[in-house]
Write a protein that holds these residues in place. Structure first.
Motif, PDB file in Angstrom:
ATOM      1  N   THR A 170      -2.386  53.203   4.536  1.00 40.01           N
ATOM      2  CA  THR A 170      -3.591  52.682   5.188  1.00 40.01           C
ATOM      3  C   THR A 170      -3.886  51.277   4.666  1.00 40.01           C
ATOM      4  OG1 THR A 170      -5.053  53.603   3.498  1.00 40.01           O
ATOM      5  CG2 THR A 170      -4.479  55.037   5.374  1.00 40.01           C
ATOM      6  N   SER A 171      -4.823  50.582   5.321  1.00 38.71           N
ATOM      7  CA  SER A 171      -5.176  49.230   4.887  1.00 38.71           C
ATOM      8  C   SER A 171      -5.740  49.239   3.466  1.00 38.71           C
ATOM      9  CB  SER A 171      -6.193  48.621   5.864  1.00 38.71           C
ATOM     10  OG  SER A 171      -7.345  49.454   5.965  1.00 38.71           O
ATOM     11  N   GLY A 172      -6.502  50.290   3.109  1.00 36.77           N
ATOM     12  CA  GLY A 172      -7.034  50.397   1.760  1.00 36.77           C
ATOM     13  C   GLY A 172      -5.943  50.583   0.726  1.00 36.77           C
ATOM     14  N   ALA A 205      -4.842  48.166  -2.377  1.00 36.76           N
ATOM     15  CA  ALA A 205      -4.717  48.617  -3.765  1.00 36.76           C
ATOM     16  C   ALA A 205      -3.347  48.282  -4.349  1.00 36.76           C
ATOM     17  CB  ALA A 205      -4.967  50.123  -3.839  1.00 36.76           C
ATOM     18  N   MET A 206      -2.305  48.309  -3.491  1.00 28.31           N
ATOM     19  CA  MET A 206      -0.960  47.979  -3.965  1.00 28.31           C
ATOM     20  C   MET A 206      -0.769  46.476  -4.135  1.00 28.31           C
ATOM     21  SD  MET A 206       1.667  50.615  -2.058  1.00 28.31           S
ATOM     22  CE  MET A 206       1.241  50.067  -0.409  1.00 28.31           C
ATOM     23  N   GLY A 207      -1.651  45.695  -3.527  1.00 31.82           N
ATOM     24  CA  GLY A 207      -1.512  44.241  -3.601  1.00 31.82           C
ATOM     25  C   GLY A 207      -0.531  43.679  -2.603  1.00 31.82           C
ATOM     26  N   GLY A 208      -0.206  44.429  -1.553  1.00 32.50           N
ATOM     27  CA  GLY A 208       0.736  43.971  -0.532  1.00 32.50           C
ATOM     28  C   GLY A 208       1.345  45.150   0.186  1.00 32.50           C
ATOM     29  N   THR A 209       2.330  44.870   1.043  1.00 38.51           N
ATOM     30  CA  THR A 209       2.943  45.944   1.829  1.00 38.51           C
ATOM     31  C   THR A 209       3.970  46.734   1.034  1.00 38.51           C
ATOM     32  OG1 THR A 209       4.601  44.383   2.649  1.00 38.51           O
ATOM     33  CG2 THR A 209       2.604  44.674   3.982  1.00 38.51           C
ATOM     34  N   GLN A 210       4.414  46.209  -0.106  1.00 38.36           N
ATOM     35  CA  GLN A 210       5.416  46.908  -0.897  1.00 38.36           C
ATOM     36  C   GLN A 210       4.775  47.634  -2.077  1.00 38.36           C
ATOM     37  OE1 GLN A 210       8.639  44.433  -2.089  1.00 38.36           O
ATOM     38  NE2 GLN A 210       9.392  44.091  -0.012  1.00 38.36           N
ATOM     39  N   HIS A 211       5.271  48.834  -2.304  1.00 39.28           N
ATOM     40  CA  HIS A 211       4.803  49.622  -3.436  1.00 39.28           C
ATOM     41  C   HIS A 211       5.275  48.952  -4.736  1.00 39.28           C
ATOM     42  CE1 HIS A 211       4.456  53.069  -6.202  1.00 39.28           C
ATOM     43  NE2 HIS A 211       3.558  53.533  -5.340  1.00 39.28           N
TER      44      HIS A 211
END
Length: 650
Positions: free
Chosen positions: A412-414, A418-424
């Motif tokens: 989700t967008s949240g 929290a991850m600081g971007g699209t990558q974990h």
């Protein structure tokens, strides 16, 4: 002595096929095709731009050509689409497309397998006459199994055409205008396939010797060539939808049909589809053989179907080796054509379907290896290699986990915030193509070792240089694996553009080691001491289940990859030319798409089960010869009267 099982394909079946084909042909020729003499007010928005003869620029080739057709229609919902009273139009079309593709792949892939086996038997007719007859008989049986699927292919093709005409009318009219010559050639090729399939199968018994056999081989080659023509013509439309060419930015046809056919993705798609058709056909026949083996008590039949399943699944696996790399070529071509499409394919909305595809391919390799180890139960001397099973499965399991690791995860967008971007922060470092290429090459090398061990199980090597040969074999595979791992690790430290280019050296090294290992193993097995013949028919139940599982995994992978390939266009009927304006144009959620994938798999296997269960394969006359080792099983057993006794292959 070879006895022949007499019989013919029922006349009603042939008449039904011809009737369906001519109905389809009449329907095709009566379709309305709009052009200069039939303008549509929804399409012609600029009178000046529609003037025939005006020069315009090709959307892909960037060369000029004369406008020779109307622009692409501006689709409006619901005016440009038909009404569906059952479900959304896309779901109906999806089912018809997939079932027609399944059936068509089978009736085109099986003649390729049969012709290759017939050629193999023909060239071995002097060196091993009995073995040559055995493989020739098997090739004929493949054709006999496939023939009942042909009328259903025509039926689903008719339904598919009707779905396009009534549910996507404006889109189909436009495609008919651009590809009118292709559709006529497709109709001719389909008619020729009807004639060639029946002729190739029905002449199998009569054209067996001398010049007659050469005529039959030529007929088989014509059948295979015609099937390839069908694949190439059908793929021209699909490749055009993904990467249009031969038209300008507004969709005007520029008069050169070759430019419209020879798009950026046409050849990669063709190679991918040909390999997939052969792999799928081999898997379906293997599943049929496993079904027959598990449902008969006749030891002779059981042995025959055990051998048939082994031959067909090995043909499928050979193509499976090459298919991932054909897929990489296809993906690379997509990246080159449109980087946006490539990102969507590998790291965007379709990343998780790709992870599922990776898991299926990993399961296929693990199941094949399991089948081979189960198959060693047919042979004496397998105890020498049993302890290696756990190590091979551990390597396959680790490679499978790397292969299935995602690079990006749905969130989700949240969660993205929290991850600081699209990558974990952890997973994002893994799951790249460098790691996946390394994993798939490792799995291929592991399977190669499994197959080499399988060939050695019932033999004792007697060559004087066996110790050095084994050391060379270990060095070859260990060195190749070290190189594959080095290239994979090195790929983490270089730009993505260079990383993609490293896939070919890895593939070349893997195939080189595989080919070199097979040749070295065959040289070591020359004049080896046979510990006992292969006892066909003694495959454990787990091996038969593995064959069923392989067929299901392969068919599921095909549906999933078809969905991914189609979805890379997002909400375009034709990329950046004709937009899909229906409410269901967006990429469907995972729950819906996976439900449709499984539904299509279930529908096909229900159709296949009904055909197999109906016993329709008793029709065509071909010789039947017992495979190697069958006499060990059939001794003291009463052979049922519906199967003639053959000669033992030794």
């Amino acid at each position: 002595m070879i006895r022949r099982h007499r019989g013919t394909v029922p006349f009603s079946g042939r008449f039904f096929s011809f009737f369906l084909f001519f109905s389809l042909s009449l329907f095709l020729t009566s379709l309305p095709v709009y052009g200069e003499n039939s303008p549509s007010p929804e399409i012609h928005t600029d009178t000046q731009s529609n003037t025939p003869g005006k020069i315009s620029e090709d959307i892909y080739l960037r060369i000029d050509g004369p406008i020779s057709g109307p622009p692409a229609p501006k689709m409006k919902y619901p005016e440009s689409y038909g009404e569906s009273f059952v479900s959304d139009n896309r779901s109906i079309l999806w089912i018809f497309i997939q079932q027609h593709f399944f059936l068509g792949s089978f009736i085109i892939g099986v003649p390729m397998m049969a012709w290759m086996l017939e050629l193999f038997s023909f060239f071995r007719r002097k060196a091993n006459p009995t073995g040559s007859k055995k493989y020739d008989a098997l090739a004929g049986e493949f054709m006999r199994i496939a023939l009942p699927f042909y009328p259903l292919t025509i039926i689903f093709g008719f339904f598919l055409l009707a779905a396009f005409v009534f549910l996507y009318a404006d889109f189909f009219k436009y495609m008919s205008t651009v590809f009118k010559p292709v559709m006529y050639w497709y109709g001719i090729a389909f008619f020729m396939e009807n004639v060639l399939l029946y002729a190739y199968t029905l002449t199998w018994r009569r054209w067996q010797e001398g010049s007659q056999k050469r005529k039959h081989l030529i007929l088989g080659g014509a059948t295979v060539f015609n099937g390839l023509v069908i694949i190439y013509l059908a793929n021209a439309l699909m490749a055009f939808m993904m990467s249009p060419s031969g038209i300008d930015a507004e969709g005007h046809y520029l008069g050169n049909i070759w430019n419209a056919v020879n798009t950026a993705l046409w050849n990669p798609l063709n190679i991918h589809r040909i390999l997939a058709s052969i792999m799928f056909s081999g898997a379906v026949i293997a599943a049929y053989a496993a079904f027959k083996m598990m449902t008969t008590r006749d030891p002779e039949k059981k042995a025959h179907y055990d051998w048939m399943g082994h031959v067909s699944i090995m043909i499928a696996i050979v193509n499976l080796f090459i298919l991932p790399f054909a897929g990489y070529w296809f993906a690379k071509a997509i990246f080159i054509y449109r980087q946006r499409m490539g990102v969507t394919l590998m790291g965007g909305q379709l990343s998780w379907p790709f992870i599922m595809q990776a898991m299926l391919i990993g399961l296929i390799f693990m199941t094949v290896s399991y089948y081979l180890w189960q198959g060693t139960a047919r042979m004496h001397g397998t105890h020498r290699y049993r302890h290696l099973v756990k190590y091979m499965m551990m390597v396959l399991a680790v490679a499978f986990m790397i292969w299935a690791t995602p690079h990006t995860i749905p969130a989700t967008s949240g969660e993205f915030k929290a991850m600081g971007g699209t990558q974990h922060p952890i997973v994002g470092y893994y799951g790249t193509m460098a790691a996946k290429n390394t994993a798939i090459n490792t799995m291929i090398l592991s399977f190669g070792i499994c197959y080499i061990i399988f060939q050695r199980c019932n033999k004792q090597i007697t060559v004087s240089w066996s110790r050095w040969g084994n050391r060379a074999m270990i060095l070859l595979f260990a060195g190749t694996e070290a190189y594959v791992i080095f290239i994979g690790v090195y790929g983490f430290f270089i730009p993505a553009a260079l990383r993609v280019k490293l896939a070919f050296p890895q593939f070349a090294a893997t195939m080189g080691a595989l080919g070199g290992g097979m040749i070295l193993n065959l040289a070591m097995l020359r004049r080896s001491k046979l510990l006992g013949p292969i006892q066909w028919g003694k495959l454990p139940t787990g091996g038969s289940v593995a064959l069923f599982s392989l067929a299901v995994f392969i068919s599921t992978t095909m549906v999933l990859m078809g969905y991914i390939r189609s979805s890379v266009r997002l909400d375009w009927h034709i990329t950046e030319v004709m937009r899909d304006t229906t409410p269901w144009a967006a990429t469907p959620p995972m729950s819906y798409s996976m439900s449709m994938v499984l539904l299509n798999v279930v529908i096909f296997w229900c159709i296949a089960a009904l055909i197999f269960r109906s016993g329709s394969t008793r029709s065509v006359s071909i010789p039947y010869i017992r495979p190697e080792g069958m006499s060990d099983l059939a001794t003291q057993e009463k052979i049922s009267s519906d199967r003639p006794t053959g000669t033992e292959f030794s």
